[in-house]
Design a protein around this motif. Structure first.
Motif, mmCIF file in Angstrom:
data_model
loop_
_atom_site.group_PDB
_atom_site.id
_atom_site.type_symbol
_atom_site.label_atom_id
_atom_site.label_comp_id
_atom_site.label_asym_id
_atom_site.label_seq_id
_atom_site.Cartn_x
_atom_site.Cartn_y
_atom_site.Cartn_z
ATOM 1 N N GLU A 1 0.820 -1.211 0.000
ATOM 2 C CA GLU A 1 0.000 0.000 0.000
ATOM 3 C C GLU A 1 0.853 1.260 0.000
ATOM 4 O OE1 GLU A 1 -2.325 -3.084 2.441
ATOM 5 O OE2 GLU A 1 -0.256 -2.573 1.978
ATOM 6 N N LEU B 1 -2.333 7.720 2.486
ATOM 7 C CA LEU B 1 -2.736 6.499 3.173
ATOM 8 C C LEU B 1 -3.056 6.740 4.631
ATOM 9 C CD1 LEU B 1 -0.086 4.082 1.674
ATOM 10 C CD2 LEU B 1 -2.508 4.123 1.155
ATOM 11 N N THR C 1 -6.723 6.380 5.441
ATOM 12 C CA THR C 1 -7.444 5.159 5.112
ATOM 13 C C THR C 1 -7.012 4.008 5.997
ATOM 14 O OG1 THR C 1 -5.782 4.637 3.439
ATOM 15 C CG2 THR C 1 -7.724 5.824 2.699
ATOM 16 N N GLY C 2 -7.056 4.224 7.310
ATOM 17 C CA GLY C 2 -6.775 3.138 8.234
ATOM 18 C C GLY C 2 -5.354 3.098 8.739
ATOM 19 N N ASN D 1 -7.368 -2.833 11.165
ATOM 20 C CA ASN D 1 -6.705 -2.939 9.867
ATOM 21 C C ASN D 1 -6.996 -4.327 9.309
ATOM 22 O OD1 ASN D 1 -5.578 -0.396 9.952
ATOM 23 N ND2 ASN D 1 -3.653 -1.087 10.840
ATOM 24 N N SER E 1 -4.224 -6.626 2.793
ATOM 25 C CA SER E 1 -4.389 -5.845 1.571
ATOM 26 C C SER E 1 -5.227 -6.560 0.524
ATOM 27 C CB SER E 1 -3.014 -5.510 0.985
ATOM 28 O OG SER E 1 -2.294 -6.701 0.701
ATOM 29 N N ASP F 1 -11.567 -7.075 1.496
ATOM 30 C CA ASP F 1 -12.526 -5.978 1.504
ATOM 31 C C ASP F 1 -13.414 -6.150 2.733
ATOM 32 O OD1 ASP F 1 -11.920 -4.797 -1.183
ATOM 33 O OD2 ASP F 1 -12.578 -6.765 -1.855
ATOM 34 N N THR G 1 -13.309 1.907 3.739
ATOM 35 C CA THR G 1 -11.868 2.164 3.791
ATOM 36 C C THR G 1 -11.344 2.135 5.220
ATOM 37 O OG1 THR G 1 -12.253 4.553 3.871
ATOM 38 C CG2 THR G 1 -11.936 3.548 1.695
ATOM 39 N N GLU G 2 -12.249 2.130 6.214
ATOM 40 C CA GLU G 2 -11.836 2.032 7.604
ATOM 41 C C GLU G 2 -12.986 1.501 8.446
ATOM 42 O OE1 GLU G 2 -10.786 5.843 9.132
ATOM 43 O OE2 GLU G 2 -12.693 6.770 8.625
#
Length: 592
Positions: free
Chosen positions: A57, A175, A178-179, A512, A515, A518, A542-543
């Motif tokens: 990521e 990034l 996004t978490g 988290n 990667s 979803d 996204t989080e």
């Protein structure tokens, strides 16, 4: 915790791990974190090193790469005795990597978690050593930004500060929204929590919070949701009641001043620690500076593996398709019959994906395609008039069997798809529904069909036509802190250092996830695998913050590689300071 209960220090390499990075042969996994995975390797001369590979990521972010290269260049100029020396790096690699000296010792986070608060003398020696490390870091214009117990390793001759400057590179990327939060709330300074510029005094505040945690066993700004901890950092005074020594408490109060200008310099901290009566006027890391049990852990980490890991077995090549005899060029090779009985799970359904098999020469036939009767291609040789009756008979029998089995397969699948008694199983219910009446996060509604027995195939009628097999159901799992993660494939809680390929990672204030996954959550009282898939397609997240996941809230994680779905229910809301959380998980394998 006894020695035989401790997790192994050196984890074996997994199939997805590289065997070599930048010319360094990898021997074992050392751990993983928000920035990447860490491996054990050796220099050409035989010195052990820790090699960190940045997560994909971050590697895909151009701004991160630019800042990472700048910070690594600065870090290579740091030569403090209480820092882990940066030895090498691969800044232009597909996944950037960094090599530092290997430190045979646990982190302060592990020490406090397993041993509890440390003696005042030990804390003063730690404070002096870390302050000297900050002098070396600040001396080349670098601010650590993420000084916390997990980033301080304890060796026999003193502490070692690691990961200096890397957090700054990540802080500049998109990034972080996004978490990926850079910095730990319990050890953040007020200016950092408010998004104001950070300075060398920012690291001094973190040192004060770290020392208070090590001396008292609890963070100075308490525990709870991330937002509550950050509010206390900015607006309230630290609670140092658990720090047993008055002189040490006074030093930490100065380090934790709200205004950066009111905090002491690292040099002043070293002088204050050295003048404390508990150290006798000298900061010396003698053999007795650590509790005996910590020394045992250091010895355990010094027993390094020096044998390269056994290479993975090479998968057998796909056997070639049978060729058509030259005596019967007018008939095509028989189409293999579809497999009857249980379907093998997709690759990676029960763990990390295995190395792919050798690709076949051409596309595989559709499992429901009718067997080809004639080959329309021109023969490569003159056609012979005579045909062997044995060849004709063998081809005819194979074609007849293939057609019959395909017909039976179609009839069975049709029955399963429309929900008749001849279908493959019952509908999977809400997460945690147990056909045996076992305890789970939720029972299936009385109006819904019974849940399929564990391990048996079932059909989800959520409109997708997908077949699901319940692998495990209603597993109640608790992670005591962010150093443990949920292994979704096995349905277990494991140490974060294990780095399972499909995981849900509790951390400060949020989850988290791997990667290749979803996520989705719903406020509804029921969630099936099909509804999870639909939700991810329509509203991917996204989080997942703890504040959005109260007790009873349903969520799900889908594995992109094999389509498997884990449905979870929150049993105890996550703790923003420690990452502790309790959930119930149910795993449904996708047999499509």
């Amino acid at each position: 915790m006894s020695t035989d209960q401790l997790p192994p220090v050196f984890q074996p390499l997994l199939p997805e791990d590289p065997r070599e990075v930048g010319g360094y042969r990898l021997y074992a996994r050392l751990g993983a974190g928000g920035m990447g995975r860490v491996y054990l390797s050796y220099t050409p001369g035989g010195r052990p090193v820790a090699l960190k590979v940045v997560r994909p990521e971050f590697a895909e972010d151009g701004e991160f790469r630019r800042r990472f290269a700048q910070e690594v260049t600065n870090a290579q100029r740091i030569h403090g005795l209480y820092t882990a020396q940066v030895i090498d790096s691969g800044l232009d690699a597909a996944s950037p990597w960094l090599v530092t000296a290997y430190v045979p010792g646990p982190s302060l986070q592990q020490v406090v978690r397993e041993q509890g608060a440390l003696p005042v003398r030990t804390v003063l020696l730690l404070v002096g050593g870390i302050a000297e490390a900050l002098q070396a870091i600040h001396g080349v214009g670098v601010v650590h930004r993420d000084l916390k117990p997990a980033n301080v390793l304890v060796a026999a001759d003193g502490p070692r500060v690691i990961d200096f400057g890397i957090a700054r590179a990540a802080d500049a990327t998109a990034l972080t929204g996004t978490g990926f939060r850079i910095g730990s709330p319990a050890f953040m300074s007020p200016e950092q929590a408010q998004g104001r510029p950070v300075t060398e005094a920012t690291d001094v505040f973190a040192l004060g919070a770290l020392a208070a945690y090590v001396a008292g066993g609890t963070p100075p700004f308490g525990e709870g949701p991330e937002t509550a901890v950050l509010y206390r950092v900015v607006h309230e005074q630290p609670d140092l009641g658990a720090v047993p020594d008055e002189g040490l408490r006074a030093l930490l109060e100065r380090c934790l001043a709200k205004a950066p200008g009111d905090r002491p310099t690292p040099a002043a901290i070293i002088a204050a620690a050295r003048s404390h009566p508990a150290v006798g006027g000298e900061l010396r890391f003698a053999d007795d500076w650590l509790p005996a049990r910590v020394g045992t852990e250091i010895t355990r980490r010094s027993d390094l593996p020096r044998t390269p890991p056994t290479p993975l077995p090479v998968p057998p090549a796909v056997p070639p398709m049978p060729t058509v005899p030259a005596t019967a060029p007018s008939f095509a090779a028989p189409v293999p019959a579809p497999q009857v009985g249980p379907v093998a799970p997709p690759v990676g359904a029960f763990g990390p994906p295995q190395p792919p098999l050798q690709a076949p020469a051409g596309p595989a036939p559709h499992p429901f395609a009718a067997p080809a009767a004639f080959d329309t291609r021109a023969p490569a040789a003159p056609v012979r008039r005579g045909v062997s009756w044995k060849a004709l008979l063998a081809v005819a029998v194979a074609a007849a069997v293939a057609g019959t089995v395909a017909g039976v397969w179609l009839m069975k699948d049709s029955g399963a798809g429309n929900g008749t008694a001849g279908g493959r199983g019952a509908t999977t219910g809400a997460a945690g529904a147990s056909p045996s009446g076992g305890k789970g996060p939720a029972a299936a509604p009385a109006s819904s069909p019974a849940a399929a027995p564990s391990g048996s195939p079932g059909t989800d009628t959520g409109g997708t036509g997908t077949h699901w097999t319940e692998v495990y159901s209603g597993r109640e799992l608790a992670s005591p802190s962010y150093t443990y993660v949920f292994d979704l494939s096995s349905g277990k809680v494991v140490a974060a250092s294990v780095s399972p390929s499909w995981a849900l990672e509790p951390t400060y204030g949020h989850f988290n996830w791997s990667s290749s996954s979803d996520v989705y959550f719903t406020k509804q009282a029921e969630l099936t695998p099909a509804q999870c898939t639909t939700g991810i397609e329509q509203e991917p997240l996204t989080e997942m913050k703890y504040d959005d996941l109260p007790v009873g809230r349903l969520f799900c994680v889908r594995n992109r590689e094999n389509g498997g779905v884990v449905i979870g229910r929150v049993l105890e809301q996550g703790n923003g300071s420690t990452g502790a959380v309790k959930v119930s998980l149910s795993y449904y394998r996708n047999d499509a």
